[in-house]
Design a protein around this motif. Structure first.
Motif, short mmCIF file in Angstrom:
data_model
loop_
_atom_site.label_atom_id
_atom_site.label_comp_id
_atom_site.label_asym_id
_atom_site.label_seq_id
_atom_site.Cartn_x
_atom_site.Cartn_y
_atom_site.Cartn_z
N LEU A 113 93.74 -3.23 -1.73
CA LEU A 113 93.46 -2.17 -0.77
C LEU A 113 93.34 -2.72 0.65
O LEU A 113 93.75 -2.06 1.60
N VAL A 114 92.80 -3.93 0.79
CA VAL A 114 92.72 -4.55 2.11
C VAL A 114 94.13 -4.82 2.64
O VAL A 114 94.42 -4.59 3.82
N VAL A 115 95.02 -5.27 1.78
CA VAL A 115 96.41 -5.50 2.17
C VAL A 115 97.07 -4.19 2.58
O VAL A 115 97.77 -4.11 3.60
N LEU A 116 96.85 -3.14 1.79
CA LEU A 116 97.40 -1.83 2.13
C LEU A 116 96.89 -1.34 3.47
O LEU A 116 97.64 -0.76 4.27
N ALA A 117 95.59 -1.56 3.73
CA ALA A 117 95.01 -1.11 4.99
C ALA A 117 95.69 -1.79 6.17
O ALA A 117 95.94 -1.16 7.21
N GLU A 118 96.01 -3.08 6.02
CA GLU A 118 96.70 -3.78 7.10
C GLU A 118 98.10 -3.21 7.31
O GLU A 118 98.56 -3.04 8.44
N LEU A 119 98.78 -2.88 6.23
CA LEU A 119 100.12 -2.30 6.34
C LEU A 119 100.08 -0.94 7.03
O LEU A 119 100.98 -0.61 7.81
N VAL A 120 99.05 -0.15 6.74
CA VAL A 120 98.90 1.15 7.39
C VAL A 120 98.77 0.99 8.89
O VAL A 120 99.27 1.81 9.68
N PHE A 169 90.72 3.34 7.66
CA PHE A 169 89.27 3.46 7.48
C PHE A 169 88.91 3.69 6.02
O PHE A 169 88.03 3.01 5.47
N LEU A 170 89.61 4.61 5.36
CA LEU A 170 89.21 4.92 3.99
C LEU A 170 89.51 3.76 3.04
O LEU A 170 88.72 3.46 2.14
N LEU A 171 90.64 3.07 3.25
CA LEU A 171 90.96 1.95 2.37
C LEU A 171 89.93 0.83 2.52
O LEU A 171 89.48 0.24 1.53
N ARG A 172 89.55 0.53 3.77
CA ARG A 172 88.57 -0.53 3.98
C ARG A 172 87.18 -0.11 3.51
O ARG A 172 86.41 -0.94 3.00
N ALA A 173 86.84 1.16 3.68
CA ALA A 173 85.54 1.65 3.21
C ALA A 173 85.43 1.50 1.70
O ALA A 173 84.38 1.10 1.17
N ILE A 174 86.50 1.81 0.99
CA ILE A 174 86.50 1.70 -0.47
C ILE A 174 86.39 0.24 -0.90
O ILE A 174 85.61 -0.11 -1.78
N ALA A 175 87.17 -0.63 -0.25
CA ALA A 175 87.12 -2.06 -0.60
C ALA A 175 85.76 -2.66 -0.26
O ALA A 175 85.20 -3.45 -1.04
N GLU A 194 81.20 9.41 -7.61
CA GLU A 194 81.72 10.73 -7.24
C GLU A 194 81.14 11.24 -5.92
O GLU A 194 81.91 11.73 -5.07
N PRO A 195 79.83 11.14 -5.68
CA PRO A 195 79.33 11.53 -4.36
C PRO A 195 79.94 10.70 -3.23
O PRO A 195 80.23 11.21 -2.15
N PHE A 196 80.14 9.39 -3.47
CA PHE A 196 80.78 8.54 -2.47
C PHE A 196 82.18 9.06 -2.17
O PHE A 196 82.59 9.17 -1.00
N LEU A 197 82.92 9.36 -3.20
CA LEU A 197 84.30 9.82 -3.04
C LEU A 197 84.35 11.13 -2.27
O LEU A 197 85.13 11.28 -1.32
N GLN A 198 83.51 12.08 -2.65
CA GLN A 198 83.52 13.38 -1.98
C GLN A 198 83.08 13.27 -0.53
O GLN A 198 83.63 13.94 0.35
N ASN A 199 82.11 12.40 -0.27
CA ASN A 199 81.66 12.21 1.11
C ASN A 199 82.78 11.58 1.95
O ASN A 199 82.99 11.96 3.10
N LEU A 200 83.51 10.62 1.37
CA LEU A 200 84.61 9.98 2.09
C LEU A 200 85.73 10.98 2.38
O LEU A 200 86.30 10.98 3.48
N VAL A 201 86.04 11.83 1.43
CA VAL A 201 87.05 12.88 1.65
C VAL A 201 86.63 13.77 2.81
O VAL A 201 87.43 14.08 3.70
#
Length: 222
Positions: A113-120, A169-175, A194-201
């Motif tokens: 996910l960190v790699v994906l965040a850099e690509l984004v 932001f979301l990829l790095r927050a998850i990682a 699940e609360p983390f996921l919904q809050n991030l959304v």
């Protein structure tokens, strides 16, 4: 005695694992191919080029690790989002939920996910074709298209900037959340998944729909 083919596959696997770690820690452009080779236990300094052809080929191989998993979940969630016409949060969830699930699979998922965040964050025009081909299989471009359709009216440059920042932001927050869970003691309490996921959304949807700078909120309504 292992066959030549099985030995080659084992070597490729070690190189991909080492590259995943190095790309995540040092960046896909700054990571040392020689250090990747060393971490993989290879004496041949040209092992990366032998097995993958180039840094770009190595990066594509790193992304291949989880592309099918992400693509399957994202396809399922995008279909659900299409049924909820105009719902931006549903489109955001198509990005968030597969990534959260991947992060909870272990360190390779988090590094991925960190790699994906850099690509984004990179200029799309500069992403190598072999890497673009893998990203297209994830379904991410379709999801971005849905986000663009459901965001409020704003200049195209601003829309593109918001999407890039929000996804990074979301990829790095998850990682970062997953890394915190690996530490013996966390610096702060973590929400359940699940609360983390919904809050991030909710947070990312708010980032994408924030008023355009210099305008009144009512000017971008609808």
């Amino acid at each position: 005695m292992p066959s030549v083919g099985s030995q080659a596959e084992e070597t490729r696997g070690r190189l991909v694992e080492a590259a995943t770690r190095e790309f995540a820690q040092h960046g896909i452009h700054a990571a040392s191919l020689l250090e990747i080779t060393r971490q993989a236990g290879q004496r041949n300094r040209g092992a990366v080029h032998y097995h993958f052809g180039s840094r770009e080929g190595m990066l594509a191989a790193v992304l291949e690790q989880h592309v099918d998993l992400l693509a399957a979940r994202e396809t399922e969630l995008l279909a659900r989002a299409r049924a909820r016409e105009g719902d931006l949060a549903a489109a955001v969830e198509a990005f968030v939920r597969p990534s959260v699930e991947l992060a909870e699979r272990g360190w390779t998922g988090r590094a991925y996910l960190v790699v994906l965040a850099e690509l984004v964050e990179d200029d799309p025009a500069g992403v190598p074709p072999e890497v673009v081909a893998v990203l297209e299989r994830m379904g991410g471009y379709e999801a971005v298209g849905m986000l663009e359709e459901r965001m409020p009216a704003m200049p195209e440059a601003l829309r593109s900037e918001r999407i890039s920042l929000a996804l990074a932001f979301l990829l790095r927050a998850i990682a970062d959340r997953a890394r915190a869970g690996d530490r013996p003691t966390s610096s702060r309490p973590q929400l359940p998944t699940e609360p983390f996921l919904q809050n991030l959304v909710t947070m990312v949807a708010a980032m994408l729909t924030a008023p355009v700078p210099g305008t009144h909120p009512d000017d971008t309504a609808g």
